[in-house]
Write a protein that holds these residues in place. Sequence first.
Motif, PDB file in Angstrom:
ATOM      1  N   THR A  40       0.845  -1.188   0.000  1.00 44.29           N
ATOM      2  CA  THR A  40       0.000   0.000   0.000  1.00 44.29           C
ATOM      3  C   THR A  40       0.880   1.237   0.000  1.00 44.29           C
ATOM      4  N   GLY A  41       0.496   2.224  -0.773  1.00 39.45           N
ATOM      5  CA  GLY A  41       1.263   3.454  -0.861  1.00 39.45           C
ATOM      6  C   GLY A  41       2.647   3.240  -1.445  1.00 39.45           C
ATOM      7  N   GLU A  42       2.788   2.265  -2.320  1.00 41.47           N
ATOM      8  CA  GLU A  42       4.094   1.952  -2.910  1.00 41.47           C
ATOM      9  C   GLU A  42       4.447   2.964  -3.994  1.00 41.47           C
ATOM     10  N   LYS A  43       5.751   3.336  -4.058  1.00 41.84           N
ATOM     11  CA  LYS A  43       6.204   4.306  -5.052  1.00 41.84           C
ATOM     12  C   LYS A  43       7.344   3.792  -5.922  1.00 41.84           C
ATOM     13  N   LEU A  66      -5.830  -7.055  -6.785  1.00 42.63           N
ATOM     14  CA  LEU A  66      -6.103  -5.621  -6.613  1.00 42.63           C
ATOM     15  C   LEU A  66      -4.929  -4.817  -7.146  1.00 42.63           C
ATOM     16  N   LEU A  67      -5.229  -3.862  -8.000  1.00 42.20           N
ATOM     17  CA  LEU A  67      -4.254  -2.887  -8.483  1.00 42.20           C
ATOM     18  C   LEU A  67      -4.945  -1.544  -8.558  1.00 42.20           C
ATOM     19  N   ARG A  68      -4.536  -0.650  -7.680  1.00 45.73           N
ATOM     20  CA  ARG A  68      -5.115   0.692  -7.640  1.00 45.73           C
ATOM     21  C   ARG A  68      -3.996   1.684  -7.930  1.00 45.73           C
ATOM     22  N   LEU A  69      -4.055   2.299  -9.118  1.00 42.26           N
ATOM     23  CA  LEU A  69      -2.963   3.144  -9.570  1.00 42.26           C
ATOM     24  C   LEU A  69      -3.126   4.605  -9.161  1.00 42.26           C
ATOM     25  N   GLY A  70      -4.322   5.116  -9.173  1.00 40.89           N
ATOM     26  CA  GLY A  70      -4.513   6.521  -8.844  1.00 40.89           C
ATOM     27  C   GLY A  70      -3.927   7.440  -9.889  1.00 40.89           C
ATOM     28  N   THR A  78       1.616   3.175 -25.502  1.00 48.24           N
ATOM     29  CA  THR A  78       2.052   1.898 -24.949  1.00 48.24           C
ATOM     30  C   THR A  78       1.830   1.906 -23.446  1.00 48.24           C
ATOM     31  N   PRO A  79       1.190   0.880 -22.894  1.00 50.26           N
ATOM     32  CA  PRO A  79       0.988   0.841 -21.445  1.00 50.26           C
ATOM     33  C   PRO A  79       2.311   0.864 -20.706  1.00 50.26           C
ATOM     34  N   LEU A  80       2.326   1.566 -19.588  1.00 52.48           N
ATOM     35  CA  LEU A  80       3.540   1.713 -18.796  1.00 52.48           C
ATOM     36  C   LEU A  80       3.447   0.987 -17.468  1.00 52.48           C
ATOM     37  N   VAL A  81       2.480   0.094 -17.337  1.00 52.58           N
ATOM     38  CA  VAL A  81       2.305  -0.701 -16.122  1.00 52.58           C
ATOM     39  C   VAL A  81       2.147  -2.160 -16.532  1.00 52.58           C
ATOM     40  N   LEU A 223      10.280 -12.883 -11.952  1.00 52.40           N
ATOM     41  CA  LEU A 223       9.027 -12.155 -12.168  1.00 52.40           C
ATOM     42  C   LEU A 223       9.105 -10.797 -11.478  1.00 52.40           C
ATOM     43  N   SER A 224       8.788  -9.731 -12.225  1.00 53.59           N
ATOM     44  CA  SER A 224       8.842  -8.374 -11.680  1.00 53.59           C
ATOM     45  C   SER A 224       7.585  -7.613 -12.073  1.00 53.59           C
ATOM     46  N   PHE A 225       7.271  -6.605 -11.256  1.00 62.47           N
ATOM     47  CA  PHE A 225       6.172  -5.685 -11.569  1.00 62.47           C
ATOM     48  C   PHE A 225       6.775  -4.311 -11.818  1.00 62.47           C
ATOM     49  N   HIS A 226       6.271  -3.633 -12.854  1.00 64.33           N
ATOM     50  CA  HIS A 226       6.819  -2.331 -13.243  1.00 64.33           C
ATOM     51  C   HIS A 226       5.699  -1.291 -13.313  1.00 64.33           C
ATOM     52  N   ASN A 227       5.979  -0.135 -12.750  1.00 64.86           N
ATOM     53  CA  ASN A 227       5.108   1.039 -12.881  1.00 64.86           C
ATOM     54  C   ASN A 227       5.985   2.184 -13.360  1.00 64.86           C
ATOM     55  N   CYS A 228       6.100   2.298 -14.667  1.00 66.34           N
ATOM     56  CA  CYS A 228       7.033   3.259 -15.258  1.00 66.34           C
ATOM     57  C   CYS A 228       6.581   4.698 -15.103  1.00 66.34           C
ATOM     58  N   TYR A 229       5.368   4.929 -14.613  1.00 66.50           N
ATOM     59  CA  TYR A 229       4.954   6.302 -14.328  1.00 66.50           C
ATOM     60  C   TYR A 229       5.746   6.889 -13.168  1.00 66.50           C
ATOM     61  N   ASN A 230       6.373   6.037 -12.362  1.00 69.46           N
ATOM     62  CA  ASN A 230       7.119   6.487 -11.191  1.00 69.46           C
ATOM     63  C   ASN A 230       8.623   6.541 -11.429  1.00 69.46           C
ATOM     64  N   LEU A 231       9.036   6.518 -12.691  1.00 72.54           N
ATOM     65  CA  LEU A 231      10.462   6.575 -12.991  1.00 72.54           C
ATOM     66  C   LEU A 231      11.064   7.940 -12.678  1.00 72.54           C
ATOM     67  N   LEU A 232      10.299   8.995 -12.887  1.00 76.31           N
ATOM     68  CA  LEU A 232      10.801  10.345 -12.636  1.00 76.31           C
ATOM     69  C   LEU A 232      10.692  10.674 -11.154  1.00 76.31           C
ATOM     70  N   ARG A 233      11.844  10.981 -10.545  1.00 80.61           N
ATOM     71  CA  ARG A 233      11.850  11.285  -9.126  1.00 80.61           C
ATOM     72  C   ARG A 233      11.140  12.603  -8.860  1.00 80.61           C
ATOM     73  N   GLY A 234      10.402  12.612  -7.773  1.00 80.69           N
ATOM     74  CA  GLY A 234       9.641  13.792  -7.405  1.00 80.69           C
ATOM     75  C   GLY A 234       8.256  13.820  -8.009  1.00 80.69           C
ATOM     76  N   GLN A 235       7.974  12.897  -8.946  1.00 80.74           N
ATOM     77  CA  GLN A 235       6.654  12.847  -9.581  1.00 80.74           C
ATOM     78  C   GLN A 235       6.001  11.480  -9.368  1.00 80.74           C
ATOM     79  N   GLU A 236       6.466  10.752  -8.377  1.00 80.64           N
ATOM     80  CA  GLU A 236       5.892   9.431  -8.136  1.00 80.64           C
ATOM     81  C   GLU A 236       4.466   9.540  -7.607  1.00 80.64           C
ATOM     82  N   ARG A 237       3.646   8.612  -8.052  1.00 80.74           N
ATOM     83  CA  ARG A 237       2.270   8.522  -7.551  1.00 80.74           C
ATOM     84  C   ARG A 237       2.116   7.187  -6.822  1.00 80.74           C
TER      85      ARG A 237
END
Length: 544
Positions: A40-43, A66-70, A78-81, A223-237
Motif C-alpha cells: 500500500t502506498g508503494e512508489k 487488486l491494483l489501484r494506480l490513482g 504503450t501501457p507503462l504498467v 518475475l517483476s512488476f513495473h510502474n514506469c509512471y514512477n520513474l521520474l523522481r519527485g513525480q511518483e504517484r
Amino acid sequence: MAVSERRGLARGIPVESGQHLLLLLLLGCCSGRIHRLALTGEKRPDIQLNSFGFYTNGSLEVDLSLLRLGLQETKEKTPLVGFSLTRVRSGSIRPSSTQNPNDCPLQKNSSNLLVLFLINTKDLQVQVRKYGEQEKLFISSGLLPETPSEPGLPKPEHMATPNRDNGTTIVPDEAKSKPAGSQGNLQGKDQELVLGLGHRNNSYNFSFHVVIGSRAEEGQYSLSFHNCYNLLRGQERPFDITVMIREKNPDGFLSAAEIPLFKLYMVMSACFLAAGIIWVSILCKNTYNVFKIHWLMAALAFTKSVSLLLHSINYYFINSQGHPIEGLAVMHYITHLLKGALLFITIALIGSGWAFVKYVLSDKEKNVFGIVIPLQVLANVAYIVIESREEGASDYAIWKEILFLVDLICCGAILFPVVWSIRHLQDASGTDGKAAVNLAKLKLFRHYYVMIICYVYFTRIIAILLRVAVPFQWQWLCQLLVEGSTLTFFVLTGYKFQPAGDNPYLQLPLEDEEDVQTEQVMTDAGFREGLSKVNKTASGRELL
C-alpha cells in the motif's frame, strides 16, 4: 509495508518490547512458495517479486486481485504498467537491468528471453508480448486447478482470448481451427495474446498462468512488476497492489536449486550429530584436561545438527504444501539464533586463548565480545525478518543489506582476538623461559588464524561465486560448500584443540635445577607439530 493473509492476524495486537523477537519468530513461519504480497502506498517503479527455477511441466500462476494506480488519463500509446517474466541467463543470479535507470523495461528491452504483460487500463485488457524463441512456453488466462487430473500442459479450454467488457474469456473463431495448445503459443505482434482486465471499485484485477512446455524452456525465471509512471523522481504517484504467486515444479513447490536441499540438510545434520557424539566421547576419556570451552564446542555441534534437521523438515513440508509447519519453523529459527551466537562466541573464546592460555579476558577482548554478541543477535533477527518477508516487500532489500554487512563485521571482529594472542605469544616466547611451549602455542594459533580465514572465504565469497557460475539446477552446490566447509572447520578445530595429557596449552612448570637436564615437550594430535628437544644449562639458557 508488506503483509500476507496469515500475517494479517497479528495486526492490532499490543506487543511489549521484550516480545519483539518472539513476534518476529512467529512471523517467520509464514514464508513459503505460495506467496501473497500486499503493498500500500508503494512508489517504487520496479518491484522484484520472485525468482524460481522451473523444470519441464513446471507452472507459474499469478493472481493480481487488486491494483489501484490513482493515475490521471494519459496519452501514452504503450501501457507503462505491467509484469515482466525474464529467464535468467547462465552465469548470473538476477536478470540484467536496463542500462539507463530511467528507461522503462516495458518499452525498451534487449533480452530474447522475455515475456511482458502490459496492463492497458483504458481498453481493459492485458497484452502479452513474447520476445525470442519461447515456442513451448504456454501462457493463458486464469489459474490452474488446485488438483489437476493429469500433470503437464494446460487443457485447451484454458487457452482463450478475453472479453474486455466483463473480464471473462472467450475463444476466437480463428483459434478454434488450430491444434490444441497452439492458442497459448502465439508469436509476433499481430498474434499477441490478449487477456481480460477486470475493473471494479476503482481497482483492476486479472490472473494468468505459465507452463514450461519443454526442456529448452527450463531455467531460472524472474518475475517483476513495473510502474514506469514512477520513474521520474519527485513525480511518483503511490499505488496499491495485492498479488498471489504460486510456483510449482512437477514434484513439488521447491525451486530446481532447492529440491536436493532436503536430503543435503538431513545428511549434514547426521554428520554434525556424529561429530558431536565423537567429541563428547573424547571429552569423557580425558576428564582431567577438559575445560568448559570444550563442552561449549560440543553444545555448538549438537545445536548445529538440530538446526539442520529442522531446516530439512521445513523444506519437506514446503515442497509438499507450499509452506512450512509453523511450530517447526519457529523451532528452526530459535536453534538458528542459538547456533549463530554459539559459533562466534566459541571462535572468539578459542582465539583469545581463554582457558587454554589464560583464564581472564582483557578489556579489549571483552569489548570484542560486547560487539560480536549484539551484532550476531541483529544478524539473526535480520535473517528471520528476511525469511518472513516476501521478496517484493519494500523493506526486504534493506534487511538483506543489514544481514550482509553485520555478517562481514562479525567475521572481521573475531579475527582480532586471534591476532592479539599471536602477538602475546610472540612477545612471551623469549621472555618467560618457556620458549618451546610458547612456540608450539604460537604455531597452533597461526594455524587457527588461517583456518578462520579459509572458513570465511569459502562460506562468504567462494559460495557466492559458485552460485553465479553454475547452472540454475546446480546452485544447491553453494549450500553444500557452505555446510561442508563448516563441518571441516568444526572437525579441524576439535582436532587442534582436543584435550591432551601434554597439551602445550596447559601451564606446565619448568623445574629449576642446577644440573643439566633434558626436557622434551610432547603433544597429542594437532599439538605434536613444531616441537623440539629443549636442553637447559646450569646458567639457565635454553638451547633449541
